[in-house]
Motif scaffolding. Structure first.
Motif, mmCIF file in Angstrom:
data_model
loop_
_atom_site.group_PDB
_atom_site.id
_atom_site.type_symbol
_atom_site.label_atom_id
_atom_site.label_comp_id
_atom_site.label_asym_id
_atom_site.label_seq_id
_atom_site.Cartn_x
_atom_site.Cartn_y
_atom_site.Cartn_z
ATOM 1 N N LYS A 14 0.832 -1.205 0.000
ATOM 2 C CA LYS A 14 0.000 0.000 0.000
ATOM 3 C C LYS A 14 0.871 1.260 0.000
ATOM 4 C CE LYS A 14 -4.342 -1.533 1.995
ATOM 5 N NZ LYS A 14 -5.336 -1.307 3.053
ATOM 6 N N THR A 15 1.912 1.261 0.804
ATOM 7 C CA THR A 15 2.797 2.426 0.883
ATOM 8 C C THR A 15 3.466 2.697 -0.462
ATOM 9 O OG1 THR A 15 3.222 2.008 3.222
ATOM 10 C CG2 THR A 15 4.810 3.394 2.068
ATOM 11 N N ILE A 16 3.977 1.656 -1.087
ATOM 12 C CA ILE A 16 4.658 1.796 -2.379
ATOM 13 C C ILE A 16 3.667 2.261 -3.449
ATOM 14 C CG2 ILE A 16 5.788 0.502 -4.239
ATOM 15 C CD1 ILE A 16 6.923 -1.325 -1.946
ATOM 16 N N VAL A 34 -7.574 4.447 -4.683
ATOM 17 C CA VAL A 34 -7.115 3.555 -5.757
ATOM 18 C C VAL A 34 -6.176 2.496 -5.192
ATOM 19 C CG1 VAL A 34 -5.803 3.448 -7.916
ATOM 20 C CG2 VAL A 34 -7.462 5.278 -7.558
ATOM 21 N N THR A 35 -5.310 2.898 -4.272
ATOM 22 C CA THR A 35 -4.393 1.953 -3.627
ATOM 23 C C THR A 35 -5.167 0.859 -2.906
ATOM 24 O OG1 THR A 35 -2.638 3.590 -3.360
ATOM 25 C CG2 THR A 35 -2.622 1.737 -1.836
ATOM 26 N N ASP A 36 -6.171 1.250 -2.120
ATOM 27 C CA ASP A 36 -6.968 0.248 -1.404
ATOM 28 C C ASP A 36 -7.615 -0.743 -2.354
ATOM 29 O OD1 ASP A 36 -6.361 1.248 1.092
ATOM 30 O OD2 ASP A 36 -8.229 2.377 1.311
ATOM 31 N N VAL A 37 -8.151 -0.245 -3.459
ATOM 32 C CA VAL A 37 -8.820 -1.122 -4.429
ATOM 33 C C VAL A 37 -7.814 -2.059 -5.098
ATOM 34 C CG1 VAL A 37 -10.098 -1.184 -6.607
ATOM 35 C CG2 VAL A 37 -10.732 0.461 -4.834
ATOM 36 N N GLY A 50 -5.341 -5.570 -10.041
ATOM 37 C CA GLY A 50 -4.454 -5.230 -8.929
ATOM 38 C C GLY A 50 -3.355 -4.249 -9.302
ATOM 39 N N VAL A 51 -2.283 -4.305 -8.533
ATOM 40 C CA VAL A 51 -1.216 -3.314 -8.689
ATOM 41 C C VAL A 51 -0.443 -3.435 -10.004
ATOM 42 C CG1 VAL A 51 -0.929 -2.900 -6.229
ATOM 43 C CG2 VAL A 51 0.410 -4.666 -7.325
#
Length: 84
Positions: A14-16, A34-37, A50-51
């Motif tokens: 999440k931090t990255i 957006v990060t949470d999703v 995902g990421v």
């Protein structure tokens, strides 16, 4: 070639992710959402949302293909139809 699996904690991911999004021009609040999703999608096995989409999302931000924070316009076309 042997590929090694690298595990990253959810907190670190999440931090990255949030750091990358804000460096590409995202608003901090939107980057957080957006990060949470993205991370949630990875956690439940929906990696296509995902990421790994981070690269495309950053390109779109940098090319102004969408604005952050977004301000949707809602147009009522008929009693039961809206254009968002």
């Amino acid at each position: 070639m042997i590929q090694r699996e690298t595990r990253v904690s959810i907190k670190a991911l999440k931090t990255i992710t949030q750091s990358i999004l804000t460096s590409c021009g995202a608003d901090v609040d939107q980057a957080d959402i957006v990060t949470d999703v993205m991370v949630w999608c990875d956690c439940i096995g929906k990696h296509n949302q995902g990421v790994w989409r981070l690269g495309n999302t950053c390109k779109r931000l940098e090319n102004n293909l969408f604005s952050v924070p977004c301000k949707p316009k809602i147009e009522k076309m008929r009693p039961s139809i809206m254009n968002i």
